[in-house]
Design a protein around this motif. Structure first.
Motif: not given
Lengths: 342, 780
Positions: A110-125
């Motif tokens: 879930a941790y990685y999935e969440i990062i991926e999903i927000f990356k789609e909107l330009g959110f960085s880690y």
């Protein structure tokens, strides 16, 4: 030479196929690959004497033919061995070869999935420390010492000298401290998602003393509640399913104004009402809101110029909803029969 | 808070329960539960106890003769509070009460109790489902007619909603406050809360004065004395309301103070006037060494800094938290001082926490009490005490209000409101929404409003964003359209934890390992005596320190699975916490994994290193907390120790309950990730065939194979040697004592030509000679 080699291969393969005993196969191995006088061995020993151009074409071919004959011999040897046994008819249901396969922990997935999903909107880690000072976990978030809001967020403290500037040392009870650390060190516009470990002194079917949250923060000019809604909608549709809807319920957090609790339509009954959602049709996901102007100021940003929104949700909560896990503690019992389901 | 809807209806008209709950939930007042109150009581009637006599066969039971319509019943009763002439609830034979001894409904039948017939039951509040009290029969209003339905007598059934109010909305912690909120969110009209004014003239008033010694403790202190009190039970309607709101009736004085508290949110406290020296009260801070026996009978050492109410000589109570035993109201009390004060939230919070005395009063003080309503609360109490307890005002009103609250004015601009809402919201609509909530519009232009915050919201609303929240929640968040934010794109570089750590974890799963996760808090034993951070308020000895290694936790996880009959092919990635003096600890990321033997763990580690482009590690024996020193090694890359691999120590085996050998590796991810090369360069592959030759040698069994291989690699005389590997190692009695055989697989390849067997043989011989000379190796 090339044609010779190809003929040689054909001849060898057909003889190998015709051979019935392992003794015959041994004979064939000596004939083609024998150390002294094997047909292929001979050609290999002649390679150094060839011209460079010839070597370049013949060399690789010799190798191919050699490998092909070798493997045909080995395969044939294998089947002559079994041919001593009673011949079994082909059984498509016989078990395949087993390969060991591990799994990532569902919280990690879930941790990685969440990062991926927000990356789609330009959110960085982004990341911040798990052991924190009072200031970053509470003070800068508009929760001064002795404020009842701090009672709502029970906290583990560390036996250590307090910092004269930042106060007591503690285990962060939420990832919201990363908001302050990020705003202190970077200039807007900011778009981050910060998943990480948090701690609170609770232990029951829906609370564990160490858990993960993911903090989101966007700071820019002229942000609206509608922007926040759209970002969160994107997440819930990607994580829980395209049919899922959200609703915002007014709430109170000191570090956001306005503040909301975000609910999603129940993943089991799709809003009709069932046992999981206590007949309400909705499941509570977590808190969110527009960043409080005092928080922007505490992190060194001018609230007249910048606006922001933020959320901090539990990863285990998301995992529990997604897989219908009734007791989150099961995620940390580390029974491989459980972990390998996901 | 538990709020009976019948009470709220006195101040505002309500929609259906479902609509009300939905509207409250959508506007920020969470309704946690809706409970029917007084259901299933339609058949219970009022009876009158005519006479009571002792039960012939049981000391603890009594016989009653009870008048019900048309007949007199003989009922056996165990309660002690009954008396002839009382009106009580009676369950007739054939009916049932909602809560029997086992919690489920109880059917009343004609029974013989110790040989005496009993035809019916006199009911307690608990049996009727009206409260927790089962110490006595519920005694009703003596003016009720025999045969009246209990539901008529008590105005039942009712519905109780349980609200969860956020810490900023202390103003909703009362019946009237909730009614006010409901009127704002439903649009219904709010009726005023009225009470007759206090008498302006009192004949020969008794002395009552007060001082606030420290204004930081107390915003307002109002009090007055009431005399002529006759303590007794409070009227049934008050008792019913208290019970339905979760409080237990005590007597008329206490019940009336609680009633006013529930109605207005203003806590009241009563002191016995005769215990106050010279009728003078002082609000001050407690001093070191002071003690107080509180109403619960516990003597407490107060220390410095609690807010107390005192007279010249002694402390009378912990302000806003709990009264003192000495000044408490007793059966003989006829004059009390009724205190209606507003204390500082922070001080009350600390005191309530320090002495672990949470109460209805402190709960409200901590969330802020409206200082403008302290006198109204007294007026309501005076009215009720006169009516139901015979009390008369006996002193002048004391009202100390050192710093009258300055009105707070806040501006709301169209621009900011529309920005937040994402659409155009008419300012006039915002104004009417705010007015419904008690705000006063003091100025208005086409683009902005200035409003004055009502006294009960002053702790909460002070900025424009706060007003936007009020407008937004009344307008409904569902009406705000979603729109993805726009704006400049931002540059961002991949974080190593995402770029590399994730792929390492996936590699491990591809190698058949499953990831587990343990809590970072461990028991003292699991720190292995290493310096570790300690939690000062843990909830379990198992979670008292922050881990300094993942090895103990992972070993326990392995044992858990072994006990289930599952082979523990597992790894964990997580932080360990290394304390630093005067600073936050170093949170180091580590990878820990478990394998069947040394070779397997090493192989997995090297597979990872190869895959992420790290050079081959080198190994040497090492000592570490959790590994057996004879069979463990540290791994180095570029001369830095990046991890350890070894057999778990016997200490750890005992601790984890492990009954077999197990090998574990722990690796420093911060170091490993930092060493990953950022670029790779193409290396051309020789087109000429490689020749593989085996060379078996006999060497001393103490010679590390790694050194042998490394030495051959560094043996520069052989230009064509492209690979060396130890492919077989074994010892055998035939080989001789302290010897081992090592098969070295040598690979020769030239980038420019095909090697002849003579050339290869010559090179192999050179290596053999080199090993003879440098390692006393014997060629086999």
């Amino acid at each position: 030479m090339q044609a010779y080699l190809i003929d040689l291969e054909k001849e060898a393969l057909s003889k190998i196929a015709a051979a019935k005993t392992s003794a015959e196969l041994d004979q064939l191995r000596i004939k083609y690959l024998g150390r002294k006088g094997g047909s292929l061995t001979k050609i290999i020993s002649e390679l150094p004497a060839m011209s460079v151009a010839e070597r370049k074409t013949v060399g690789p071919l010799v190798n191919q033919v050699k490998t092909s004959i070798e493997s045909a011999l080995n395969d044939a040897l294998g089947s002559t061995n079994t041919s001593a046994e009673p011949q079994l008819p082909f059984d498509p249901t016989a078990p395949g070869q087993k390969f060991p396969l591990g799994k990532l922990h569902p919280v990690s997935q879930a941790y990685y999935e969440i990062i991926e999903i927000f990356k789609e909107l330009g959110f960085s880690y982004a990341q911040g420390p798990e052991v924190e000072w009072f200031w970053y976990a509470f003070g800068a978030l508009n929760m001064p010492e002795n404020h009842p809001a701090a009672d709502d967020i029970e906290t583990f403290f560390i036996e250590a000298r307090a910092n004269p500037k930042y106060g007591r040392m503690l285990l962060r009870p939420h990832t919201s401290s990363v908001q302050i650390r990020t705003m202190e060190t970077s200039q807007p516009p900011i778009r981050i998602v910060a998943p990480g470990r948090c701690f609170r002194p609770n232990y029951d079917a829906s609370h564990i003393p160490s858990f993960f949250q993911f903090e989101g923060l966007m700071v820019d000019k002229n942000l609206s509640i509608g922007n926040l809604k759209a970002v969160l909608e994107h997440f819930v549709k990607r994580f829980f399913g395209p049919e899922i809807k959200i609703r915002l319920r007014p709430h109170h957090f000191n570090f956001t104004e306005p503040s909301f609790e975000v609910d999603i339509t129940c993943t089991v009954c799709a809003g009709a009402g069932c046992a999981l959602c206590s007949k309400s049709g909705w499941l509570e996901l977590g808190g969110s809101g527009m960043v409080h102007p005092k928080v922007l100021k505490n992190a060194g940003l001018d609230p007249d110029t910048w606006s922001g929104f933020a959320w901090g949700w539990g990863i285990e909560r998301c995992v529990a909803i997604k897989y219908q896990i009734p007791d989150v503690r099961v995620l940390y019992e580390n029974d491989l029969r459980v972990l390998e389901q996901f | 808070m538990l709020a009976p809807l019948s009470w709220i209806r006195e101040y505002v008209n309500l929609p259906t329960v479902d609509k009300l709950v939905d509207r409250l939930n959508q506007t920020g007042t969470t309704v946690a539960a809706v409970t029917p109150y007084g259901e299933g009581l339609e058949k219970i009637i009022v009876g009158e106890i005519l006479e009571i006599s002792p039960h012939p066969n049981a000391d603890k039971l009594q016989l009653t003769r009870v008048q019900v319509p048309g007949k007199i019943l003989s009922v056996v009763c165990g309660a002690k509070n009954i008396a002839a002439g009382q009106k009580v609830p009676v369950a007739l034979v054939g009916t049932s009460v909602p809560v029997g001894k086992d919690g489920s409904p109880l059917k009343i039948e004609k029974v013989k109790i110790r040989n005496v017939e009993s035809a019916g039951m006199l009911c307690s509040a608990k049996e009727l489902g009206l409260g927790e009290d089962h110490s006595g029969i519920l005694v009703l209003d003596p003016n009720l007619k025999v045969g009246t339905k209990l539901t008529t007598a008590l105005n039942l059934p009712d519905t109780v909603v349980e609200t969860e109010v956020t810490t900023n909305r202390g103003d909703e912690l009362s019946i009237y406050g909730l009614a006010r909120e409901i009127s704002a969110v439903t649009g219904a009209t709010l009726k005023p809360l009225t009470a007759p004014k206090l008498p302006t003239k009192i004949n020969s008033p008794i002395k009552l004065t007060a001082t606030i010694a420290d204004p930081a403790l107390c915003t307002r202190y109002s009090a007055l004395a009431i005399s002529g009190l006759k303590l007794g039970p409070s009227p049934v309607f008050i008792q019913t309301r208290l019970r339905s709101a979760g409080m237990r009736p005590i007597n008329n004085l206490v019940d009336i103070t609680n009633y006013v508290l529930l109605l207005t949110g203003q806590p009241l406290h009563a002191f016995d006037y005769s215990k106050i020296a010279e009728g003078h009260l002082i609000v001050r801070e407690s001093q070191a060494g002071e003690r107080l026996t509180t109403l619960d009978g516990v003597t407490r050492q107060l220390g410095f800094g609690a807010a107390v109410i005192a007279d010249q000589g002694k402390i009378l109570g912990l302000a806003g938290v709990m009264g003192g035993e000495h000044s408490g109201v007793g059966e003989l009390t006829d004059t009390v001082v009724l205190e209606s004060a507003v204390f500082d939230p922070g001080v009350i919070r600390q005191t309530a926490l320090k002495y672990n005395l949470p109460s209805e009063a402190s709960f409200r003080f901590v969330r802020g009490v409206d200082p403008t309503s302290s006198v109204v609360a007294l007026e309501l109490a005076v009215q009720l005490l006169a009516k139901y307890a015979g009390g008369q005002v006996a002193s002048e009103l004391v009202d100390i209000y050192p710093k009258t609250l300055e009105p707070v004015k806040v501006e709301l601009t169209s621009a900011k409101m529309d920005q937040y809402l994402g659409f155009k919201h008419p300012l006039s609509l915002a104004a009417s929404q705010l007015v419904k909530l008690g705000f006063k519009v003091v100025a208005r232009s086409s683009s902005k409003l200035t409003v004055q915050v009502p006294s009960w919201r002053m702790g909460d609303v002070s900025a424009e964003e706060d007003l936007i929240e009020e407008v937004a929640r009344l307008s409904g968040y569902d009406n705000i359209p979603s729109s993805l934010p726009s704006g400049p794109l931002m540059e961002s570089s991949p974080h190593p934890e995402i770029a590399y750590l994730r792929s390492i974890k996936i590699q491990l799963t591809n190698l058949g390992l499953t990831e587990v996760m343990n809590f970072p808090m461990v028991s003292e034993e699991m720190t292995g005596g290493e310096t570790a951070l300690k939690l000062s308020n843990t909830i379990s000895k198992e979670w008292e320190f922050l881990r300094t290694s993942l090895i103990p936790g992972l070993s326990k996880t392995a044992v858990t699975n072994i006990n289930y009959g599952i082979e523990p092919r597992i790894f964990e990635v997580g932080k360990i916490y290394q304390p630093k003096d005067g600073d936050l600890p170093y949170e180091k990321s580590v990878l820990t994994l478990i394998g069947e033997n040394y070779s397997q763990v090493k192989g997995i580690f090297e597979a990872i290193c190869t895959n992420i482009g790290l050079p081959s590690p080198t190994y040497e024996s090492c000592q570490s907390t959790w590994l057996d020193s004879a069979t463990s090694a540290s791994a180095r890359i570029e001369s830095e120790v990046v991890g350890i691999i070894g057999v778990v120590s016997s200490t750890l085996r005992t601790m984890a309950g492990l009954h077999r050998e197990m090998v574990v590796g722990e690796f420093d991810l911060d170091l490993l990730l930092a060493k990953i090369p950022t670029s790779k360069t193409f290396r051309s592959i020789s087109k000429f065939p490689a020749v593989t030759e085996d060379l078996s040698v006999l060497v001393a069994n103490t010679t590390p194979v790694g050194e042998l291989v490394q030495a051959i690699k560094l043996f520069t005389e052989i230009a064509t040697l492209s690979g060396v590997e130890a492919t077989e190692i074994f010892a055998d009695d035939k080989l001789g004592a302290n010897k081992k055989s090592v098969k070295l697989t040598l690979k020769f390849q030239s980038p420019v030509k095909t090697l002849t067997s003579a050339e290869v043989k010559a090179d192999r011989d050179k290596i053999a000679k080199f090993l003879k000379e440098n390692f006393q190796a014997k060629i086999r």
